[in-house]
Design an enzyme around this catalytic site. Structure first.
Site, PDB file in Angstrom:
ATOM      1  N   GLU A  27       0.858  -1.176   0.000  1.00  0.00           N
ATOM      2  CA  GLU A  27       0.000   0.000   0.000  1.00  0.00           C
ATOM      3  C   GLU A  27       0.893   1.223   0.000  1.00  0.00           C
ATOM      4  OE1 GLU A  27      -3.673   2.234   2.377  1.00  0.00           O
ATOM      5  OE2 GLU A  27      -2.852   0.373   3.178  1.00  0.00           O
ATOM      6  N   CYS A 231      -6.551   1.439   2.540  1.00  0.00           N
ATOM      7  CA  CYS A 231      -7.581   2.468   2.583  1.00  0.00           C
ATOM      8  C   CYS A 231      -7.573   3.375   1.368  1.00  0.00           C
ATOM      9  CB  CYS A 231      -7.445   3.280   3.862  1.00  0.00           C
ATOM     10  SG  CYS A 231      -7.955   2.387   5.340  1.00  0.00           S
ATOM     11  N   ASN A 355     -12.155  -2.791   0.433  1.00  0.00           N
ATOM     12  CA  ASN A 355     -11.119  -2.908   1.452  1.00  0.00           C
ATOM     13  C   ASN A 355     -11.695  -2.486   2.804  1.00  0.00           C
ATOM     14  OD1 ASN A 355      -8.146  -2.832   2.461  1.00  0.00           O
ATOM     15  ND2 ASN A 355      -8.972  -0.828   3.012  1.00  0.00           N
ATOM     16  N   GLU A 356     -11.645  -3.392   3.774  1.00  0.00           N
ATOM     17  CA  GLU A 356     -12.124  -3.079   5.135  1.00  0.00           C
ATOM     18  C   GLU A 356     -13.510  -2.437   5.109  1.00  0.00           C
ATOM     19  OE1 GLU A 356      -9.302  -0.790   7.347  1.00  0.00           O
ATOM     20  OE2 GLU A 356      -7.821  -2.395   7.401  1.00  0.00           O
TER      21      GLU A 356
END
Length: 793
Positions: A27, A231, A355-356
């Site tokens: 990331e 994120c 994502n999440e």
């Protein structure tokens, strides 16, 4: 050697295939790409830094103007005649007086531009000028005190944008150099896309990856690489043309001058020079399968969502990405890939959506992606999401969605204390083989010490032993530039000229280098079984506080659930606040202290009202001190959460998570129930959180065994987290060969607080030894606090 027990490996009894179990996650946070893996040495090369990235950014960040001798210049950033519309800004150098030369200097990342004696550096720039076409640009790499390490001349002889190149050979090694561009003459000179790359990149790819970081990643031998986040995948505008758009893969391919700069949600600028083509190519270069993650049309950070009726372009983006990776050259996106220099398909097998993710909007949208992908590409494995924590209602919502949609994998994330990892070693034992598999896409134990790595190794044996249910796992985050820290711990740390792997890195390397292809049955016998630990109830101090808010508490009672005794706190009904308040002169009450309780089962009842602020409440219980307690946070991250968490030695484990938003001037009837180590929370009578704060039970040894198909090697991984050595007899049942050659890779002999650093990059480093046996068994003493891997040839 007197042995305490036996580890018996049944060499002919195979279990689940390990597949692509252990890999890596990239990331772009901590300047992992720009200023990191992406080898560009110029910061803000296209003058696109903007306050939208971070409030103190501006278009000339990392640049300084140069006036030599009696030279005078005015430097401005313009956008009226851009190189292209996607990167509209460029710099204008107005030569007021030429003197000994005027221009610009770039400061690079960290301490500056790093160069090595005798090595070449590729400079490029887009430039144009109004007059003085016979006067060159002088491009030099200089020390901070003006010593020229190398230079080149470029004749800018056009009034239209033209790309110019030069190679500069450095005469010195210097990690704090500057890139200097000066000229003489008259009129104005315009520059854009100012770039400097080391000629020596990973695999010698132009505009490629930094070699030292890449080699550390390649040495891991990861089975896969997940990218581009994190994120940053879903945080941004829904419009792909916006400066702060979500991460849209089509913006990241093709000519780097045409890739728009992007606001990185970790508060810096992202050039996208490291884009999807480069990711796929890098995965291929290090032998890792690519796992791209795409946004699912929902931004939970700002609650922006694509209307369901407008979702198809987002779904088509996912289908186009698969075609870009796998399509033949007769397809639209396969032809685009071929034109970028890679006619062969990349062989994509996995794709992640989201994502999440938390909240219903994502899970309403996910099926559209899943169904379309499976209809067109049935062999692609689709990965669903289960939120940022290890348990709770959103986690369960993700798993429900995965089962309903028949997702291939579910992406789980958690960052927790070492104690949590030890307590949850058997987390996946009861997961079913015929349900979606776990993709543990992010995990770490809050530290880069040897002890953190040791505990993670113990946990990883559990991941491998549950390969029937766990398909993929990767530590996170992977990279951190020591001068641009957004998050820690991290697997690999670097500055502009050095890099080192942490103790955690070497554990990951051992597990990846020696993964094996299929589990072997392994049994332990005779070891001292850990004593059943008496369940210690959660006792200690209780207090009511706030998070970025002010609140009023009333009607507070504490009830003993066993005896019925009630404590009341009628005198405590004042307001608490952690908001700035000059009138309070810094003395505002931050918490209401209710004192300590030794009750092992109790219920705390109270009413709470937020009177100001933008978040909510924090309720502390089981508190020994500021570094050791539990808490219930209501209205946490983005005022969207209700979590119960444990703090041990200042490190955090979120035990469970649900969604809840606190409103101002609304009174909430709240209840916290604690019984032993079981915790429940209620809001207005509704159960919101339920969890257990498990205590770790240390096992004599953590172990797992596998076989590697290509070599036939038997691989035994063993972890001893105890403060004493453990002796064992290793027995290889059904082994035809009786004389064995064994390689041993071991981490041992370190203090639990030891950490690698720039001064001692290999303080914690595995040692290799070899021995042979005269039979199909051998004795071994596992040192205290050790990770040992046997490769039995």
């Amino acid at each position: 050697m007197k042995t305490e027990g036996t580890l018996t490996i049944h060499t002919q009894k195979r279990g689940a295939a390990l597949g692509d179990l252990f890999g890596i996650f990239f990331e772009d946070l901590n300047h992992a790409a720009d200023g990191g893996l992406y080898a560009e040495l110029v910061q803000n090369r296209s003058f696109e830094f903007d306050p939208i990235d971070r409030t103190d950014y501006h278009a000339l960040m990392a640049w300084e103007h140069i006036e030599r001798g009696d030279g005078k210049t005015v430097i401005t950033v313009e956008d009226s005649e851009p190189l292209n519309d996607r990167n509209p800004h460029y710099v204008a150098i107005d030569i007021v007086a030429e003197g000994d030369g005027v221009g610009l200097m770039n400061l690079g990342f960290n301490s500056g531009i790093p160069v090595k004696e005798g090595e070449n550096y590729k400079f490029s720039v887009y430039a144009r000028r109004e007059t003085s076409f016979d006067v060159p640009l002088i491009v030099s790499i200089e020390s901070t005190n003006g010593i020229i390490h190398g230079e080149a001349e470029i004749a800018v002889n056009h009034s239209e944008w033209t790309r110019y190149e030069a190679v500069i050979k450095s005469k010195a090694t210097d990690s704090s150099s500057r890139l200097v561009i000066v000229t003489k003459g008259s009129g104005r000179v315009y520059l854009d896309m100012v770039s400097l790359f080391p000629e020596k990149t990973f695999m010698n790819r132009p505009g490629g990856m930094r070699e030292d970081i890449s080699l550390l990643l390649a040495d891991l031998k990861p089975k896969f690489m997940r990218f581009p986040g994190g994120c940053l995948v879903h945080d941004g505008s829904l419009n792909p043309d916006d400066r702060d758009s979500m991460y849209r893969w089509k913006n990241t391919i093709g000519d780097v001058t045409q890739r728009p700069a992007r606001r990185n949600n970790w508060s810096y600028n992202q050039t996208l020079g490291l884009g999807y083509f480069e990711y796929f190519q890098f995965c291929e270069d290090i032998g890792a399968k690519p796992i791209p993650v795409l946004p699912g049309g929902y931004d939970p950070h700002h609650k922006r969502m694509v209307p369901l009726g407008e979702l198809m372009p987002w779904v088509e983006d996912a289908l186009d990405l698969i075609e870009f990776a796998n399509g033949d050259i007769s397809s639209k996106w396969g032809r685009i890939r071929a034109n970028l220099g890679h006619p062969e398909p990349f062989g994509l097998e996995y794709i992640g959506i989201g994502n999440e993710e938390v909240g219903a909007p994502f899970f309403e949208r996910y099926p559209y992606f899943h169904q379309a992908i499976k209809e067109k590409y049935p062999d692609i494995k689709v990965i669903n999401s289960s939120g940022p924590f290890s348990a709770g209602k959103e986690y369960e919502r993700g798993w429900t969605s995965a089962k309903e949609n028949k997702s291939d994998l579910v992406d789980e994330h958690y960052y927790c204390t070492p104690e949590w990892f030890l307590a949850n070693h058997h987390r996946y034992d009861d997961f079913k083989a015929d349900e979606p598999k776990v993709f543990l896409g992010e995990y770490a134990s809050w530290g880069n010490t040897y002890y953190n790595a040791l505990v993670e190794a113990a946990f990883m044996t559990g991941l491998q032993n549950n390969a029937h249910a766990v398909g993929l796992a990767c530590y996170a985050p992977m990279l951190c530039n020591v001068d641009y820290i957004n998050w820690k711990p991290d697997l690999i740390w670097f500055n502009n000229h050095e890099v080192y792997g942490t103790a955690n890195y070497y554990v990951q390397k051992l597990f990846m280098n020696h993964q094996g292809d299929q589990l072997l049955e392994i049994k332990a016998n005779g070891f001292t079984v850990p004593e059943e630990r008496k369940v210690e109830a959660i006792t200690g101090a209780i207090s009511l506080g706030v998070d970025a808010s002010a609140a009023r508490y009333s009607e507070i009672t504490l009830v003993n659930n066993v005896t019925g005794e009630v404590k009341t706190y009628s005198e405590l009904s004042e307001e608490v606040s952690n908001l700035p308040d000059p009138a309070q002169n810094g003395t505002a009450k931050r918490t209401l202290e209710l004192g300590e309780t030794e009750w092992e089962s109790y219920t705390l009842n109270f009413k709470a009202t937020r009177t100001a602020g933008n978040k909510g409440f924090v309720f502390y219980f089981g508190k020994a001190d500021d570094q050791n307690h539990l808490y219930w946070e209501l209205g946490g991250w983005q005022n969207q959460d209700s979590i119960v968490a444990s703090i041990i030695n200042g490190r955090n484990s979120v035990l469970t998570h649900s969604m809840f938003t606190v409103e101002t001037d609304v009174e909430y009837d709240l209840k916290l129930e604690v019984s032993g180590r079981h915790i429940r929370t209620y809001i207005n009578g509704e159960l919101i959180n339920e969890t257990e704060d498990k205590l770790p039970i240390i096992e004599p040894l953590y172990y797992t065994a596998s076989v590697e198909d290509s070599t036939g090697d038997i691989i035994l991984k063993t972890v001893n987290v105890q403060d004493n050595s453990v002796s064992a007899e290793i027995i290889l049942e059904e082994m035809v060969k009786k004389d064995l050659s064994i390689e041993v890779y071991e981490l041992s002999g370190y203090q639990i607080e030891d950490e690698n650093n720039f001064e001692n990059k290999e303080l914690v480093y595995p040692k290799q030894t070899n021995f042979t046996t005269m039979g199909s068994s051998f004795s071994y003493e596992f040192p205290k606090q050790s990770v040992t891997i046997f490769r039995i040839k």
